[in-house]
Write a protein that holds these residues in place. Structure first.
Motif, PDB file in Angstrom:
ATOM      1  N   ALA A  98       0.831  -1.208   0.000  1.00 49.65           N
ATOM      2  CA  ALA A  98       0.000   0.000   0.000  1.00 49.65           C
ATOM      3  C   ALA A  98       0.863   1.256   0.000  1.00 49.65           C
ATOM      4  O   ALA A  98       0.562   2.239  -0.688  1.00 49.65           O
ATOM      5  N   THR A  99       1.961   1.235   0.764  1.00 54.13           N
ATOM      6  CA  THR A  99       2.864   2.388   0.808  1.00 54.13           C
ATOM      7  C   THR A  99       3.506   2.613  -0.544  1.00 54.13           C
ATOM      8  O   THR A  99       3.594   3.744  -1.033  1.00 54.13           O
ATOM      9  N   LYS A 100       3.954   1.544  -1.157  1.00 53.95           N
ATOM     10  CA  LYS A 100       4.589   1.647  -2.474  1.00 53.95           C
ATOM     11  C   LYS A 100       3.608   2.191  -3.507  1.00 53.95           C
ATOM     12  O   LYS A 100       3.957   3.068  -4.316  1.00 53.95           O
ATOM     13  N   ALA A 101       2.389   1.705  -3.474  1.00 51.34           N
ATOM     14  CA  ALA A 101       1.377   2.174  -4.424  1.00 51.34           C
ATOM     15  C   ALA A 101       0.990   3.628  -4.164  1.00 51.34           C
ATOM     16  O   ALA A 101       0.762   4.391  -5.103  1.00 51.34           O
ATOM     17  N   SER A 102       0.942   4.044  -2.896  1.00 52.17           N
ATOM     18  CA  SER A 102       0.537   5.412  -2.557  1.00 52.17           C
ATOM     19  C   SER A 102       1.570   6.439  -2.991  1.00 52.17           C
ATOM     20  O   SER A 102       1.217   7.569  -3.335  1.00 52.17           O
ATOM     21  N   LEU A 103       2.842   6.054  -2.979  1.00 48.90           N
ATOM     22  CA  LEU A 103       3.907   7.016  -3.283  1.00 48.90           C
ATOM     23  C   LEU A 103       4.187   7.161  -4.776  1.00 48.90           C
ATOM     24  O   LEU A 103       4.782   8.155  -5.189  1.00 48.90           O
ATOM     25  N   GLN A 104       3.774   6.189  -5.588  1.00 50.03           N
ATOM     26  CA  GLN A 104       4.191   6.224  -6.986  1.00 50.03           C
ATOM     27  C   GLN A 104       3.635   7.433  -7.736  1.00 50.03           C
ATOM     28  O   GLN A 104       4.371   8.050  -8.526  1.00 50.03           O
ATOM     29  N   GLY A 105       2.375   7.820  -7.496  1.00 49.24           N
ATOM     30  CA  GLY A 105       1.807   8.961  -8.218  1.00 49.24           C
ATOM     31  C   GLY A 105       2.477  10.279  -7.889  1.00 49.24           C
ATOM     32  O   GLY A 105       2.937  11.003  -8.784  1.00 49.24           O
ATOM     33  N   PRO A 106       2.561  10.651  -6.597  1.00 47.23           N
ATOM     34  CA  PRO A 106       3.212  11.911  -6.243  1.00 47.23           C
ATOM     35  C   PRO A 106       4.669  11.980  -6.681  1.00 47.23           C
ATOM     36  O   PRO A 106       5.123  13.006  -7.188  1.00 47.23           O
ATOM     37  N   VAL A 107       5.418  10.888  -6.482  1.00 46.98           N
ATOM     38  CA  VAL A 107       6.831  10.889  -6.877  1.00 46.98           C
ATOM     39  C   VAL A 107       6.964  10.988  -8.394  1.00 46.98           C
ATOM     40  O   VAL A 107       7.884  11.643  -8.905  1.00 46.98           O
ATOM     41  N   ALA A 108       6.044  10.374  -9.133  1.00 48.15           N
ATOM     42  CA  ALA A 108       6.067  10.481 -10.595  1.00 48.15           C
ATOM     43  C   ALA A 108       5.868  11.923 -11.035  1.00 48.15           C
ATOM     44  O   ALA A 108       6.539  12.403 -11.953  1.00 48.15           O
ATOM     45  N   GLY A 109       4.939  12.635 -10.378  1.00 47.04           N
ATOM     46  CA  GLY A 109       4.713  14.037 -10.732  1.00 47.04           C
ATOM     47  C   GLY A 109       5.944  14.886 -10.496  1.00 47.04           C
ATOM     48  O   GLY A 109       6.298  15.748 -11.312  1.00 47.04           O
ATOM     49  N   ILE A 110       6.628  14.640  -9.381  1.00 52.09           N
ATOM     50  CA  ILE A 110       7.840  15.396  -9.081  1.00 52.09           C
ATOM     51  C   ILE A 110       8.950  15.015 -10.048  1.00 52.09           C
ATOM     52  O   ILE A 110       9.636  15.874 -10.610  1.00 52.09           O
ATOM     53  N   GLY A 111       9.147  13.710 -10.249  1.00 54.83           N
ATOM     54  CA  GLY A 111      10.228  13.255 -11.123  1.00 54.83           C
ATOM     55  C   GLY A 111      10.065  13.698 -12.559  1.00 54.83           C
ATOM     56  O   GLY A 111      11.034  14.118 -13.205  1.00 54.83           O
ATOM     57  N   ASP A 112       8.835  13.616 -13.075  1.00 56.10           N
ATOM     58  CA  ASP A 112       8.603  14.030 -14.464  1.00 56.10           C
ATOM     59  C   ASP A 112       8.901  15.505 -14.669  1.00 56.10           C
ATOM     60  O   ASP A 112       9.414  15.914 -15.708  1.00 56.10           O
ATOM     61  N   SER A 113       8.571  16.321 -13.672  1.00 53.91           N
ATOM     62  CA  SER A 113       8.797  17.760 -13.815  1.00 53.91           C
ATOM     63  C   SER A 113      10.258  18.129 -13.584  1.00 53.91           C
ATOM     64  O   SER A 113      10.817  18.957 -14.310  1.00 53.91           O
ATOM     65  N   VAL A 114      10.884  17.509 -12.586  1.00 51.75           N
ATOM     66  CA  VAL A 114      12.263  17.871 -12.242  1.00 51.75           C
ATOM     67  C   VAL A 114      13.261  17.243 -13.205  1.00 51.75           C
ATOM     68  O   VAL A 114      14.146  17.931 -13.735  1.00 51.75           O
TER      69      VAL A 114
END
Length: 268
Positions: A98-114
């Protein structure tokens, strides 16, 4: 044969570096889940017998979609939580998933932009400029500077994530993890909003004449609320996808039809 635990020893620095190295050079396969299982296999082999290794790897076969470089922080969190689960038994496999699934969206948004939206274009711009004046130095600059930044940054993120995952029980009981996830989601939302404002360009060509003066509706809208039409398109797509369950392909085809008709009628 049931799952048996082999040791209560913590991961050594060498073992953690091995896990990071496996993630760093194989992260593109993590989209299919089997990459996660391959990355974590040495950890499971340290703590469990054959059945435990199989069970642990099967727990990480879910489809996964995240920006691979910055997701090293998630890999660190998962490693720390899996270690804590093996050593103390206070973290369940469901909580880890659940933790892994919860973090993937927010981290993807940051990673794609940065990474994808800022770092790569910046380094490419410098590399192209150097190529025009120094030839081969431009491509070499891009290759080595990108690798240096990504490898160094990935290692830092992995270790920070590992510390968070290692303290998973205190984090979970204190509610800090929820705050971390909410912070990631908030930042990811801000990033997505900024990307939408920059890349979604909806304008109208409607105009009217009053005597010799011509008034553009777009200028009037921009004077009241800049990029209002772009926001409207984003919110419409969100409403269609979230509330009406309209698929992405249908949405794209619909916008294409509306754009063609609007252009033909002089609306866009």
């Amino acid at each position: 044969m049931a799952t048996e635990k082999l040791t209560n020893e913590r991961l050594t620095k060498k073992e953690r570096n091995k896990l990071w190295n496996r993630y760093m050079w194989f992260n593109f396969q993590n989209f299919y889940g089997n990459g996660w299982a391959w990355v974590l296999r040495p950890l499971f082999e340290k703590y469990y017998n054959k059945d435990g290794v199989i069970e642990g790897m099967q727990n990480h076969l879910d489809w996964y979609n995240c920006e691979a470089q910055t997701a090293s922080v998630i890999a660190g969190v998962v490693v720390g939580m899996e270690e804590e689960r093996a050593v103390t038994g206070k973290v369940s496999a469901d909580v880890i998933r659940a933790t892994k699934a919860s973090l993937q969206g927010p981290v993807a948004g940051i990673g794609d932009s940065v990474v994808q939206g800022t770092l790569i274009p910046l380094l490419l711009g410098i590399g192209v400029s150097l190529t025009q004046s120094t030839g081969v130095l431009g491509p070499l600059f891009y290759i080595f500077s990108y690798l240096a930044i990504i490898v160094f940054g990935s290692h830092i993120l992995f270790n920070q994530g590992y510390r968070l995952g290692r303290n998973a029980m205190a984090t979970l009981t204190g509610g800090a993890l929820n705050r971390v996830i909410e912070a990631f989601m908030l930042f990811g939302t801000i990033v997505v909003g900024a990307l939408g404002a920059n890349y979604v360009k909806a304008t109208t060509a409607i105009q009217w004449s009053s005597g010799e003066s011509v008034t553009m509706l777009q200028n009037v809208i921009d004077g009241i609320f800049p990029k209002l039409l772009s926001l409207g398109v984003i919110m419409l797509c969100y409403w269609l996808g979230k509330k009406k369950n309209v698929g992405m392909v249908k949405m794209i085809l619909g916008m294409l039809v509306v754009t063609v008709l609007g252009t033909y009628l002089g609306i866009f």
